[in-house]
Design an enzyme around this catalytic site. Structure first.
Site, PDB file in Angstrom:
ATOM      1  N   LYS A 112      51.747  35.376  27.794  1.00  0.00           N
ATOM      2  CA  LYS A 112      51.939  33.960  27.454  1.00  0.00           C
ATOM      3  C   LYS A 112      50.602  33.215  27.341  1.00  0.00           C
ATOM      4  O   LYS A 112      50.489  32.249  26.602  1.00  0.00           O
ATOM      5  CB  LYS A 112      52.804  33.259  28.514  1.00  0.00           C
ATOM      6  CG  LYS A 112      54.122  33.938  28.870  1.00  0.00           C
ATOM      7  CD  LYS A 112      55.170  33.748  27.810  1.00  0.00           C
ATOM      8  CE  LYS A 112      56.605  33.993  28.256  1.00  0.00           C
ATOM      9  NZ  LYS A 112      56.963  35.344  28.632  1.00  0.00           N
TER      10      LYS A 112
HETATM   11  C1  LIG Z   1      58.073  36.141  28.268  1.00  0.00           C
HETATM   12  C2  LIG Z   1      57.984  37.581  28.596  1.00  0.00           C
HETATM   13  C3  LIG Z   1      58.689  38.560  27.854  1.00  0.00           C
HETATM   14  C4  LIG Z   1      59.648  38.204  26.730  1.00  0.00           C
HETATM   15  O1  LIG Z   1      58.993  37.679  25.613  1.00  0.00           O
HETATM   16  P1  LIG Z   1      59.807  36.894  24.483  1.00  0.00           P
HETATM   17  O2  LIG Z   1      58.768  36.320  23.592  1.00  0.00           O
HETATM   18  O3  LIG Z   1      60.608  35.845  25.198  1.00  0.00           O
HETATM   19  O4  LIG Z   1      60.699  37.882  23.803  1.00  0.00           O
HETATM   20  C5  LIG Z   1      58.491  39.899  28.173  1.00  0.00           C
HETATM   21  N1  LIG Z   1      57.680  40.267  29.181  1.00  0.00           N
HETATM   22  C6  LIG Z   1      57.008  39.356  29.924  1.00  0.00           C
HETATM   23  C7  LIG Z   1      56.144  39.828  31.048  1.00  0.00           C
HETATM   24  C8  LIG Z   1      57.129  37.990  29.665  1.00  0.00           C
HETATM   25  O5  LIG Z   1      56.448  37.094  30.416  1.00  0.00           O
END
Ligand SMILES: *Cc1c(COP(=O)(O)O)cnc(C)c1O
Length: 471
Positions: A112
Site C-alpha cells: 500500500k
Molecule cells: C491490501 C492487501 C491485499 C489485497 O490487495 P487488493 O488491492 O485489495 O486486491 C493483499 N495483501 C496485502 C498484504 C494487502 O495489504
C-alpha cells in the site's frame, strides 16, 4: 486525459479532480476515458531506468496537463526516496520459473505504501491555498490505515480519521497507526468488525450534513491515483525479465481487486502479459465470478490473510465496465441489482470478453485454503530460504498451481513483509521473522487512539469535533 465514471452520470473530471474526489458522485468509480498505449519501442526504451523515472514515464499519460513531466518526476523522487531498497520494488528469484516482486520496502511494510506515499504528495500538490481543507475518512483491516496515516501525517490542510475494528488488527498493524503523534492523525478503534467500520464510512459519505460541512475524501483503492501508481511495478518487473520481447505472468493476492486491476491496466497499455493469476483465500467471490460468472457475496470468514477477507471487491466494477463495452447505464443497473440482493451474474458479453479458460485469456484464478497457504509458506522457507507473509503465500500457491508454460517467468507479488504477520509465519515455519531495523522501536513507542462504540452518531460527532470545516 479526462476520467469518466463507471456508472455513466457523474461529470468527467481531470486527473487532479479524480485524485481529490475518490468516489464519483453517481456512486461509480473513475477510469480514464481511453487507455493510453505504448509501442514496443517505447517500452524497450524504459529498460534500465531508475524506479522514480520509470514511474514518471508510465504515469505521465494519465496525469496529462495537471503536472509537468518535471514536477511529476520530482514527486516520484520524493515518494520513492523513502523506500528502504534502492530498487524500490526488487525482484527475487525463487527457482527456475518463479520470482517474488517485493513490494514491502516502504515505511509501513506493505505494498500500500507504493501508492499512498505518492498520493499523500499529490493531495498536497493539488490542494491550493484557500481551498477547503480535506477530511479523509477511512476504514482499515490494517495495511491501508497505517500506509495512509504515514503518507499524510503532518501535512497542511489535511485531517485523517481512520477507523479500525478494535482487537482485530495485528499488534504491529495497530501500533503503526497509533504511535503516529501528528495532530492531524485521528485513530478510532470501534467495537465491531471491519465491515461495520466500512459501513460507518459509507454512511458518512452519504450523510448530507457531514458532506456539506466537510470536504470528505477517500484513500482506499477506489481512488484512481492509487491504481495508477501500482501499474508502474508491473512494468518494472516485466522489463527486468525481458519485456517487451518476452511475456511474463503475475500471481496477485487479491482482496479489493485493486492490485490485480493495475496489472490489467499495464496490459491495456501494451505491456505483454501472459497471464494475471487472481489468488484468493476461502473468501473466494472473485474466483467464482471469474470462473463461473457467479458474483455473489457470502459471509466473511476470518483467515490468517485479513487483507483478503473481503466479500465485495470494489474495483471489480472497473473490470466489468471495460468488459461490458463501457456502458455506464447498463453497469449502473447491474450494480444496483447487486447492491440490493448481494448477488449477480456476469453478462454473456462480460464472460465472452473474459474468455476464462481459453489459451488467450488474460485472467485465471485460484483459491487457497489455510492448508494451501501454510504449505506454500513452508515450501518457500524450505526450498528457497525465504520467509514470506501469508498473503504472499496465497499468491505463490496460485502461481505454482497455474500450469504456466515453463518458458514464461511467473512473478508473485509479495504484498507484505513477513514481520507484519509474524504469528502466522511462525505457525507455518517455526521461524519468527524479526522486525526490520527501521521500525525496530515500534513496541517502545507511545500509543494514542480513541475508542468508540459501534454507533454511527458517536463517530460522526467525534469527526465533527476534530475536523476543519469548509471555509
Ligand atoms: C491490501 C492487501 C491485499 C489485497 O490487495 P487488493 O488491492 O485489495 O486486491 C493483499 N495483501 C496485502 C498484504 C494487502 O495489504
Amino acid at each position: 486525459m479526462d476520467y469518466v465514471s463507471t456508472r455513466g452520470s457523474a461529470p468527467a473530471l481531470d486527473f487532479a479532480g479524480v485524485t481529490l474526489a475518490g468516489l464519483a458522485r453517481d456512486g461509480g468509480l473513475y477510469l480514464p476515458r481511453t487507455w493510453p498505449r505504448f509501442t514496443a519501442d517505447e517500452i524497450a526504451a524504459m529498460r534500465g531506468l531508475p524506479y522514480a523515472q520509470l514511474a514518471q514515464r508510465v504515469m505521465q499519460p494519465f496525469v496529462g496537463d495537471c503536472l509537468t513531466p518535471q514536477r511529476l518526476g520530482q514527486l516520484c523522487e520524493a515518494a520513492y526516496g523513502r523506500f528502504a531498497h534502492a530498487a524500490v520494488t526488487p525482484l527475487k528469484q525463487l527457482d527456475q520459473q518463479h520470482w517474488l516482486l517485493e513490494l514491502f520496502h516502504g515505511p509501513t511494510l506493505a505494498f500500500k505504501d507504493v501508492a499512498l506515499q505518492l498520493l499523500g504528495l499529490l493531495f498536497e500538490e493539488f490542494l491550493k491555498p484557500g481551498d477547503d481543507p480535506l477530511t479523509i475518512v477511512g476504514a482499515t483491516s490494517g495495511d491501508t490505515g497505517s500506509a495512509a496515516i504515514d503518507a499524510v501525517a503532518g501535512r497542511a490542510r489535511i485531517d485523517i480519521f481512520m477507523l479500525h475494528p478494535r482487537g482485530r488488527v495485528s499488534d504491529v498493524q495497530r501500533r503503526q497507526m497509533t504511535t503516529v503523534m501528528a495532530p492531524n492523525v485521528h485513530n478510532i478503534a470501534i467495537s465491531g468488525s471491519f465491515d461495520d467500520a466500512q459501513a460507518h464510512v459509507k454512511a458518512m459519505f452519504a450523510d448530507t450534513a457531514m458532506a456539506g460541512r466537510y470536504r470528505l475524501s477517500a484513500v482506499n483503492s477506489i481512488n484512481w491515483a492509487r491504481l495508477m501508481a501500482q501499474v508502474v511495478y508491473y512494468f518494472a518487473a516485466a522489463l527486468q525479465l525481458g519485456a517487451p520481447e518476452r511475456k511474463v505472468a503475475f500471481a496477485v493476492p487479491t482482496g479489493n481487486f485493486g492490485d490485480v486491476f493495475a496489472g490489467y491496466v499495464a496490459a491495456q497499455m501494451g505491456l505483454p502479459i501472459e497471464r494475471l493469476i487472481v489468488a484468493t483465500n476461502v473468501n473466494d467471490i472473485l474466483h467464482r465470478a471469474l470462473q463461473d460468472g457467479d458474483y455473489s457475496a457470502g459471509t466473511v470468514t476470518e483467515t490468517a490473510t485479513p487483507s483478503m477477507d473481503i466479500q465485495v471487491s470494489s474495483n471489480f466494477e472497473r473490470l466489468l465496465f471495460d468488459l461490458g463495452g463501457r456502458d455506464g447505464a447498463a453497469l449502473s443497473a447491474q450494480m444496483q441489482g447487486f447492491e440490493a440482493t448481494k448477488a449477480m451474474r456476469l453478462t454473456n458479453a462480460q464472460r465472452a470478453n473474459l474468455g476464462y479458460g481459453s489459451a488467450a485469456a488474460l485472467f485465471s484464478s485460484a483459491r487457497a485454503d489455510a492448508g494451501d497457504m501454510a504449505q506454500a509458506l513452508r515450501w518457500a522457507w524450505e526450498h528457497t530460504g525465504e520467509l514470506i507473509d501469508p498473503h504472499t503465500a496465497v499468491g505463490l500457491h496460485a502461481a505454482r498451481a497455474a500450469g504456466i508454460d515453463p518458458a514464461v517467468p511467473v512473478v508473485t507479488l509479495a504484498t507484505a513483509h513477513p514481520a507484519k504477520f509474524r504469528d502466522a509465519v511462525e505457525r507455518a515455519t517455526g521461524q519468527r521473522p524479526p522486525l526490520p531495523a527501521r521500525i525496530g522501536d515500534l513496541f517502545e513507542r507511545e500509543e494514542r487512539m480513541t475508542e468508540l462504540s459501534g454507533d454511527y452518531a458517536a463517530i460522526a460527532a467525534y469527526v465533527a469535533q476534530h475536523a476543519t470545516p469548509r471555509a
